[in-house]
Each structure stands twice: as C-alpha cells, then as structure tokens.
Write an enzyme that holds these catalytic residues in place. Structure first.
Site, PDB file in Angstrom:
ATOM      1  N   ASP A  33     -29.076  78.844  16.311  1.00 59.24           N
ATOM      2  CA  ASP A  33     -27.616  78.821  16.439  1.00 59.24           C
ATOM      3  C   ASP A  33     -27.299  77.938  17.639  1.00 59.24           C
ATOM      4  O   ASP A  33     -27.779  78.207  18.749  1.00 59.24           O
ATOM      5  CB  ASP A  33     -27.066  80.235  16.680  1.00 59.24           C
ATOM      6  CG  ASP A  33     -27.054  81.069  15.411  1.00 59.24           C
ATOM      7  OD1 ASP A  33     -26.916  80.484  14.320  1.00 59.24           O
ATOM      8  OD2 ASP A  33     -27.184  82.300  15.503  1.00 59.24           O
ATOM      9  N   ASP A  80     -21.363  84.959   5.450  1.00 60.02           N
ATOM     10  CA  ASP A  80     -21.338  86.036   6.444  1.00 60.02           C
ATOM     11  C   ASP A  80     -20.542  87.188   5.844  1.00 60.02           C
ATOM     12  O   ASP A  80     -19.363  87.027   5.508  1.00 60.02           O
ATOM     13  CB  ASP A  80     -20.671  85.560   7.739  1.00 60.02           C
ATOM     14  CG  ASP A  80     -21.461  84.440   8.402  1.00 60.02           C
ATOM     15  OD1 ASP A  80     -22.693  84.568   8.485  1.00 60.02           O
ATOM     16  OD2 ASP A  80     -20.855  83.446   8.835  1.00 60.02           O
TER      17      ASP A  80
END
Length: 254
Positions: free
Chosen positions: A11, A130
């Site tokens: 990330d 997500d």
C-alpha cells in the site's frame, strides 16, 4: 492440482509503503522499490501495488514509481489506484504492470471494466473490491470505495458477479473488517464470492499466521492469499510461509 499463489501487497501513500488497520492510522514502513526487490528475492508469486490516495485525491497513477518497482520484479505485477481511463490502463501497463486493479473507478464507471477487457484482455483487468459487513445488504456485505472511506449502494456478491460479466478476469477481495488486524481472513465473505464467480478470487485482509492462509485457501476457496503485515513486520518470510503451507499439504510454488 492448481498451485495456490502467495501475493504481497504494497500500500503506497506519497511514494512510501504504508500500513494501517481497517484503513486507518497508517504508518510509513519503507521504500516500495526496496521492499519489492526483497519480496521478489524471497520467492513471492505476485506483487500488488496500491496507491491508496490516488482516487481520493482525484489523480492518476504515479508512473515513474510504478516503473521503478516493476524494474525489480520478474513476476506478475498488479497496480491499482487512480486508474480511471483506458489511457491510464495503457500507461500503467507500459510502465511495467501486467495487470491493473480497478476499484473505485470501476464502481463509478463500470464500462471501464468492459472496455479495458476488450482492449487489453480479461487477464489484465482485476476487480479490486473493499467490502464490510452490513446486514441490510442481500449478501450481508456492502461495497466501499475511495480507500474504504465512502459507502456505496452495491451489494458485494451482486457487484462481483456484475464485474465478472463485464470482463474482470480476477477479483482481489478485501475485507475492511479484517484489514490489518492479523486475526484471520473473512472466510464467510471469501467463500461466498469464490463459490459464485468463475474467475480466481484473491483473499485480502487479516492474514496473521500460516494457519490463516491455510484456512482461506481451503475453507474460503480462495485461489490466492494476499499478505502485507505478516511479512512487512519481519515476523515471516514468503519462503517460510510457503514451506509451512506445503507441510499442511497445500500446493504452492516452491
């Protein structure tokens, strides 16, 4: 039997690798180029690079950084974050990615999945999703965008099926509830999506022990497990994880 893949996720925020819990309290943990090189040495099957601020800030992918990471790895490399047009997909692939992950932009512009698959092939187009528990949704899970910050009206299972219909060749399924907790993957969510789509599903969010990976690859029916905190912390290496999974009779590439 098909080998199960171990995928490391970087990330990236402001050019640095970062890690949070449930998408909050992110801390800087290093240089993504150096980290990519190290995980490649450890034998990771694939690498995923997410620019976690691109969509929220309304900008495209950071191509120079993507190219520098790509130069360190000779395995499938998937890039997500801020990819909102066919030109973004093209430039990301030209920078060295084999696949692009469409998440927020796919929700806002579903035709991007279809067009991307038509031009570049289904194998290049990954749906990043997500999802978090929400009992008001038919499947019990709601889709979120913009790095987990914005709730949508989409049901997780319905959206997964629709994205595959449009041409997504793979799904990276991230549980917001489990993300960064290292308490185990969301087996119910992963199993439900895996059983209902005809493309590979990569489980993401919650990996903390080798047993967690074993559970999601068997009980959760995932084709691959995405890990981050486990290896970023230095508690595990990719090679060590694979060796332990092999002892549990889970087929992995050694």
């Amino acid at each position: 039997m098909l080998k199960k893949r171990i995928i490391v996720c970087l990330d990236v925020k402001d050019g640095r690798t970062t890690k949070g819990v449930k998408f909050k309290n992110n801390i800087d943990i290093g240089d993504p180029v150096e980290m990519a090189a190290e995980y490649y040495r450890q034998g990771v099957d694939e690498l995923v690079f997410y620019d976690i601020m691109a969509s929220a800030r309304g900008r495209g992918p950071i191509l120079d950084l993507i190219a520098r990471v790509a130069s360190q790895v000779f395995i499938p490399f998937c890039v997500g974050g801020g990819i909102g047009t066919l030109e973004d997909i093209r430039s990301t692939i030209l920078a060295g990615a084999e696949k692009v992950s469409l998440n927020s932009q796919a929700v806002k512009h579903p035709e991007l999945i279809k067009e991307g698959a038509r031009v570049f092939g289904n194998q290049c187009i990954v749906l990043g999703m997500d999802a978090a528990k929400d009992e008001s949704m038919p499947s019990g899970y709601r889709v979120y965008i913009n790095g987990g910050r914005v709730a949508t009206d989409l049901d997780a299972l319905e959206w997964a099926k629709k994205a595959v219909e449009l041409g997504a060749g793979e799904i990276v399924l991230n549980s917001i509830d489990a993300d960064g907790t290292r308490n185990g993957y969301e087996l119910n969510l992963t199993g439900m999506i895996s059983r209902n789509v005809e493309v590979p599903v990569i489980a993401s969010g919650g990996g903390g022990t080798v047993q967690h990976l074993a559970d999601v690859l068997t009980e959760g029916k995932a084709d691959a497990a995405l890990i981050a905190s486990m290896v970023h912390s230095g508690d595990y290496t990719v090679g060590g994880i694979k060796a332990d999974l092999a002892k549990l009779n889970i087929p992995v590439r050694m």
